[in-house]
Design an enzyme around this catalytic site. Structure first.
Site, PDB file in Angstrom:
ATOM      1  N   ASP A   1      29.771  57.110  25.645  1.00  0.00           N
ATOM      2  CA  ASP A   1      29.266  56.413  24.456  1.00  0.00           C
ATOM      3  C   ASP A   1      30.006  56.857  23.195  1.00  0.00           C
ATOM      4  O   ASP A   1      30.593  57.944  23.156  1.00  0.00           O
ATOM      5  CB  ASP A   1      27.769  56.718  24.263  1.00  0.00           C
ATOM      6  CG  ASP A   1      26.936  56.159  25.393  1.00  0.00           C
ATOM      7  OD1 ASP A   1      27.380  55.193  26.038  1.00  0.00           O
ATOM      8  OD2 ASP A   1      25.840  56.698  25.627  1.00  0.00           O
TER       9      ASP A   1
HETATM   10  N1  URA Z   1      25.344  58.957  29.937  1.00  0.00           N
HETATM   11  C1  URA Z   1      25.045  58.531  28.693  1.00  0.00           C
HETATM   12  O1  URA Z   1      23.900  58.260  28.382  1.00  0.00           O
HETATM   13  N2  URA Z   1      26.042  58.395  27.814  1.00  0.00           N
HETATM   14  C2  URA Z   1      27.326  58.715  28.088  1.00  0.00           C
HETATM   15  O2  URA Z   1      28.181  58.593  27.232  1.00  0.00           O
HETATM   16  C3  URA Z   1      27.621  59.170  29.388  1.00  0.00           C
HETATM   17  C4  URA Z   1      26.604  59.279  30.298  1.00  0.00           C
END
Ligand code: URA
Length: 240
Positions: free
Chosen positions: A101
């Site tokens: 993310d």
């Molecule tokens: N899980 C998440 O919630 N976000 C990420 O960036 C990676 C795994």
């Protein structure tokens, strides 16, 4: 093995859309046979000819990036935000393996090797992805068990995982929790904690299989060594 249109696009010959047009219009031969079916699987041992010319194979490259916060994991962002590709300097058409993310930091592999990408992201290969999450609150035993056994996200149950509470701060009512998963659904770790009513405040991916972030600061990257690439490929064999 990789889908023909994706394989062609990854060599830099043309876009995936254009490759699909070429295939549908009978311009692509695989090992001497015209292939018009999209999705036909090929690998580096196949000879691909487009409009009568052999498609040159691009050298495979592999990068390990310490993704900083505030960067999108995509090859092209429609909001024109900084992407992980802006951080890695190469003239090859690389792409990220899986997704972190915008506000997640940590280990991200970028490559033009579709076969290794598939190996790393397919849950059946059970490649460990290790995250450290700072969460609101303190997990109790029941919540840990629930997370480890799998929780429902969008009506689908997550695969079993490992949870290790690393630190509890009673003053701020926060905890540091290590989560080891094999899957990589969108926002998976955040959604897993949300399913047991804990919010993730910070998230970092510390490891993929045996690879970690040693020697790198956020925003820095390095090439994987040949030995590391071979070792990643060998992870498939144990499940063969
Ligand atoms: N899980 C998440 O919630 N976000 C990420 O960036 C990676 C795994």
């Amino acid at each position: 093995m990789e889908r023909l249109q994706k394989y062609i696009a990854n060599t830099g010959y043309c876009s995936r859309r254009k490759a699909e047009d070429l295939i549908i219009n009978g311009k692509v031969l695989v090992n001497g046979k015209i292939i018009t079916e999209l999705g036909t699987k090929v690998n580096d041992n196949d000879q691909i000819m487009i409009c009568g010319k052999v498609l040159a194979k691009e050298d495979k490259v592999y990068y390990l990036l310490y993704k900083p916060r505030g960067v999108v994991t995509t090859t092209d962002d429609d909001k024109k935000r900084k992407t992980v590709l802006d951080l890695v300097h190469t003239n090859k058409r690389i792409y990220p393996v899986g997704r972190l993310d915008y506000d997640t930091t940590g280990l991200l592999i970028l490559t033009n090797d579709g076969e290794l990408t598939n190996l790393l992201i397919h849950p059946k290969n059970e490649i460990d992805k290790v995250y450290i999450a700072k969460i609101k609150g303190i997990l109790n035993g029941r919540e840990i068990k629930t997370l480890e056994e799998g929780v429902f996200i969008d009506n689908l149950k997550t695969a079993p995982c490992k949870i290790k509470v690393k630190k509890v701060d009673r003053k701020t009512n926060t905890s540091l929790v290590q989560v080891t998963i094999h899957e990589g659904k969108n926002h998976q770790v955040k959604n897993m904690f949300s399913a047991v009513n804990h919010e993730v405040i910070k998230l970092k991916r510390e490891k993929i299989a045996f690879l970690d972030l040693s020697g790198l600061k956020a925003g820095e990257y390095r090439k994987l060594t040949i030995k590391e690439v071979k070792k990643l490929y060998s992870l498939n064999n144990k499940n063969a």
